[in-house]
Enzyme design. Structure first.
Site, PDB file in Angstrom:
ATOM      1  N   GLU A  60       0.840  -1.197   0.000  1.00 42.29           N
ATOM      2  CA  GLU A  60       0.000   0.000   0.000  1.00 42.29           C
ATOM      3  C   GLU A  60       0.875   1.246   0.000  1.00 42.29           C
ATOM      4  OE1 GLU A  60      -3.340   1.942   3.066  1.00 42.29           O
ATOM      5  OE2 GLU A  60      -2.047   0.280   3.702  1.00 42.29           O
ATOM      6  N   CYS A  94      -5.127  -2.959   2.843  1.00 42.47           N
ATOM      7  CA  CYS A  94      -4.985  -2.944   4.294  1.00 42.47           C
ATOM      8  C   CYS A  94      -6.134  -3.701   4.958  1.00 42.47           C
ATOM      9  CB  CYS A  94      -4.865  -1.515   4.811  1.00 42.47           C
ATOM     10  SG  CYS A  94      -4.180  -1.415   6.480  1.00 42.47           S
ATOM     11  N   LYS A 114      -9.642   2.060  -2.802  1.00 45.86           N
ATOM     12  CA  LYS A 114     -10.079   1.442  -1.555  1.00 45.86           C
ATOM     13  C   LYS A 114     -11.497   1.876  -1.215  1.00 45.86           C
ATOM     14  CE  LYS A 114      -8.574   0.690   3.219  1.00 45.86           C
ATOM     15  NZ  LYS A 114      -7.599   1.063   4.266  1.00 45.86           N
TER      16      LYS A 114
END
Length: 506
Positions: free
Chosen positions: A260, A370, A320
């Protein structure tokens, strides 16, 4: 027990419960600690007493499991130590209210109800876990089922998922606790021995498989091990970018994945021609890549994203969807709290829920960023169309925010449960760990040492087909679990009300 001692006991049992998530070998601690709570709740004289027990157990559980949030707030966020500790304690206390309410409801409903008390306990426990997983965007870290990635209950994952496993574990634990409270410790010990024996026998049974192998892809995972306090530093950025470019080109795999925000700058902030040069060099080396990078602008808003590069072109973008409160978006009324921390890019925009996959050499790679892999119900949305369902999950993470803490193995357990639920391999490219390859059995087959810099290359076999969990979760989400738990509690309440009306007046 005296009231003070009993409450301390509940908090200690919660701390014991938290330890079951730190190492796979400790999975048996989860139902054991929960049985201690169920034992004391079964003896609670009234709902208020049970609420204290549940709340303190929950506080010990969460504080003992997510204390590492202090590291991100204080060490890297710049918040004063006392305020960071207070913030973590307040979060744990607030989230413990769900379990306090569940235990109070359990005691209130089981009195004069003919429904089996352990079933009511398990239904209340399930609702508390679902509430924590969904309300205010949800924080289901340390949901009880995650402790069982290596235990016999883990075999239920492709059927009922992590919350279903938590329900079954709560049912078994409550059975032991109820026997202990009503018939003494000898009866509970005999029942526990029988359950251990049944669990051992279940471990010998062959696993049911619902998916088939597709192709094998050689994947390289990069782990930069960039300290969080250096990640956005202008002094260290050139070295970071150089390392990732060289690692992308030198990797042996045909598909390379970075962590990330491995590129911690917006594309327009990079040196002119930097991205185009990366595309050309990857094409010359015959590689495809998934690169973590923030995107957007002040006018359009920012996204925490990953870009897919195939055949020398950037052909894919993943944004995301499930953002981290305070880290990636600011809840209404909490701007003052975020202003106390020095975290860059603290307010992102959300990407779509049902994002398409990146196609690489016949495999459909489904990124998640994540702690998005914490929300299996959201990943399940990508399985609504079996013909377009992912064949491989790719998690890209940076939990350097939490230092060298238990957050790393805890996150690994979460990813392993996702692999079990969907029977899909999960590859994880992280900044500091755990960078691993997880097969569709939920087993770690290849791993880099956490908190080191390096590249992990391994063959990864994709999978096609759907597990029962993927089918019903993609169609209905968490609602079947909610409805089932509410039905149990509703039936218990109905029977109690009937018992109250039938009781002769004194």
């Amino acid at each position: 027990m005296r009231r003070g001692l009993e409450r301390a006991f509940a908090a200690a049992a919660g701390l014991l419960h938290a330890q079951s998530f730190s190492h796979p070998a400790l999975h048996a601690l989860q139902p054991a600690a929960l049985a201690l709570l169920a034992w004391r709740v079964a003896l609670a004289p009234h709902a208020a007493s049970a609420a204290w027990l549940g709340g303190l157990f929950g506080f010990g559980w969460l504080a003992g499991g997510v204390w590492w949030l202090f590291v991100s707030m204080h060490r890297y966020g710049g918040m004063p130590a006392w305020l960071a500790a207070l913030a973590v304690a307040a979060l744990c206390a607030a989230l413990s209210l769900y379990l306090a309410a569940a235990m109070a409801a359990h005691v209130a409903l089981v009195k004069r109800s003919r429904l089996w008390p352990p079933l009511v306990f398990a239904a209340a426990w399930l609702l508390a876990e679902l509430a924590r997983a969904t309300i205010f965007t949800g924080f289901p870290w340390l949901a009880s089922g995650y402790a069982h990635a290596d235990g016999p209950l883990g075999r239920l994952a492709p059927w009922i998922g992590v919350y279903g496993i938590g329900f079954v574990s709560a049912l078994l634990a409550a059975t032991l606790g109820h026997l202990w409270a009503r018939r003494g410790w000898r009866s509970a010990a005999i029942a526990a021995a029988l359950l251990v024996l049944l669990g051992s026998l279940a471990g010998l049974l062959p696993n049911t498989r619902f998916t088939e192998p597709s192709q094998t892809l050689s994947i390289s995972l990069l782990q930069g091990n960039v300290p969080q306090d250096e990640k956005f530093s202008a002094e260290h950025l050139p070295q970071t970018l150089d390392w990732y470019v060289n690692a992308l080109l030198d990797a042996e795999g045909e598909f390379v994945i970075t962590p990330e925000t491995a590129v911690p700058l917006l594309p327009q902030q990079l040196p002119e021609g930097w991205w185009q040069d990366l595309e050309r060099q990857l094409a010359r080396h015959g590689k495809s890549a998934l690169v973590g990078v923030p995107l957007g602008s002040f006018e359009e808003g920012y996204t925490n994203s990953a870009l897919g590069l195939v055949d020398g072109r950037t052909v894919y973008r993943y944004d995301k969807h499930h953002l981290v409160p305070f880290g990636e978006f600011i809840p209404p009324g909490f701007r003052w709290f975020v202003d106390l921390m020095r975290m860059p890019l603290g307010d992102f925009s959300r990407g779509p829920l049902n994002a398409p996959s990146l196609e690489v050499r016949g495999e459909r790679i489904a990124p998640n960023i994540c702690y998005e892999d914490l929300f299996g119900e959201e990943l399940a949305a990508r399985f609504a169309d079996p013909a377009r369902a992912p064949t491989i999950f790719a998690n890209i993470s940076n939990i350097a925010w939490f230092g060298e803490t238990v957050a790393v193995p805890q996150h690994l357990q979460i990813s392993r449960l996702r692999a079990l639920e969907f029977e899909r391999p999960m590859v994880r490219a992280t900044n500091t760990g755990a960078t691993v390859v997880i097969n569709h059995h939920g087993q770690v087959t290849h791993a880099l040492e956490p908190h080191t810099r390096g590249t992990l290359t391994a063959p990864v076999q994709g999978r096609t087909g759907l597990t029962p969990y993927a089918r019903w979760m993609s169609a209905w989400g968490l609602w079947p679990l909610v409805a089932g738990a509410l039905a149990v509690l509703g039936l218990a309440g109905l029977w109690r009300r009937r018992a109250d009306t039938e009781r002769p007046a004194s």
